[in-house]
Design a protein around this motif. Sequence first.
Motif, PDB file in Angstrom:
ATOM      1  N   CYS A  86       0.862  -1.184   0.000  1.00 33.84           N
ATOM      2  CA  CYS A  86       0.000   0.000   0.000  1.00 33.84           C
ATOM      3  C   CYS A  86       0.896   1.231   0.000  1.00 33.84           C
ATOM      4  O   CYS A  86       1.681   1.435   0.927  1.00 33.84           O
ATOM      5  N   VAL A  87       0.785   2.070  -1.024  1.00 37.94           N
ATOM      6  CA  VAL A  87       1.583   3.293  -1.085  1.00 37.94           C
ATOM      7  C   VAL A  87       1.092   4.239  -0.002  1.00 37.94           C
ATOM      8  O   VAL A  87      -0.121   4.440   0.172  1.00 37.94           O
ATOM      9  N   ARG A  88       2.038   4.801   0.736  1.00 34.60           N
ATOM     10  CA  ARG A  88       1.719   5.678   1.861  1.00 34.60           C
ATOM     11  C   ARG A  88       2.515   6.974   1.760  1.00 34.60           C
ATOM     12  O   ARG A  88       3.502   7.076   1.044  1.00 34.60           O
ATOM     13  N   SER A  89       2.101   7.960   2.557  1.00 33.75           N
ATOM     14  CA  SER A  89       2.768   9.260   2.594  1.00 33.75           C
ATOM     15  C   SER A  89       3.783   9.301   3.738  1.00 33.75           C
ATOM     16  O   SER A  89       3.756   8.462   4.643  1.00 33.75           O
ATOM     17  N   LEU A  90       4.624  10.309   3.699  1.00 37.44           N
ATOM     18  CA  LEU A  90       5.559  10.531   4.796  1.00 37.44           C
ATOM     19  C   LEU A  90       4.789  10.771   6.093  1.00 37.44           C
ATOM     20  O   LEU A  90       5.178  10.291   7.147  1.00 37.44           O
ATOM     21  N   ASN A  91       3.666  11.495   6.028  1.00 40.21           N
ATOM     22  CA  ASN A  91       2.859  11.729   7.228  1.00 40.21           C
ATOM     23  C   ASN A  91       2.348  10.416   7.816  1.00 40.21           C
ATOM     24  O   ASN A  91       2.341  10.242   9.027  1.00 40.21           O
ATOM     25  N   TRP A  92       1.919   9.489   6.963  1.00 42.06           N
ATOM     26  CA  TRP A  92       1.469   8.183   7.457  1.00 42.06           C
ATOM     27  C   TRP A  92       2.620   7.469   8.161  1.00 42.06           C
ATOM     28  O   TRP A  92       2.450   6.926   9.246  1.00 42.06           O
TER      29      TRP A  92
END
Length: 184
Positions: free
Chosen positions: A168-174
């Motif tokens: 699952c591609v995630r963000s730096l915030n995640w």
Amino acid sequence: MTTSILDQPCGRHLKFRTLIEAGETWKRTRIPNLPTQPETWKALRKLAETVLDPVIERFGALQVTYGFASWELIRQIPGRIDPSRDQHAGYEMRSNGKPICSRLGQAADFFVPGTSTATVATWVAATRPFDRIYFYGGNLPLHVSIGPEEKQIIVAMMPSEGGRRIPCVRSLNWLAQATRPYRG
């Protein structure tokens, strides 16, 4: 010559041996696992200089659990890898002359004893150039690759009910949130 090349510095803190003689399959088989392409040697050095050395300087010694993988080594690893995507083969070629991994670059899986993988992953993602980070969980090894595209993609490998991990591609915030203790 092989011994001397493996014992040469690969960055400021590591030797090529650290990235080439790594992982449970290599330790079990001791199969010859040397890059044949000059670009792979350069990519190993770039990975050490741009990611691994800074991690060592920030968090302390790290342990590589999977580094470079030649085609011979890849064939010995039972089904839980994807050499066409994972960048562990660097610039090495298949017998048909095509790269083992079309993404090129180089990858290493590692952890820093005593430091959460989420903390290390967040720091790498926020401060270092990289192509992909695969985050498997707080105390499991972290996969970091460099490559020509430097896409800076963070992928959380989420466990499914069947035991497989789903990317699952995630963000730096995640990822930064993953450093906080889980409060179900």
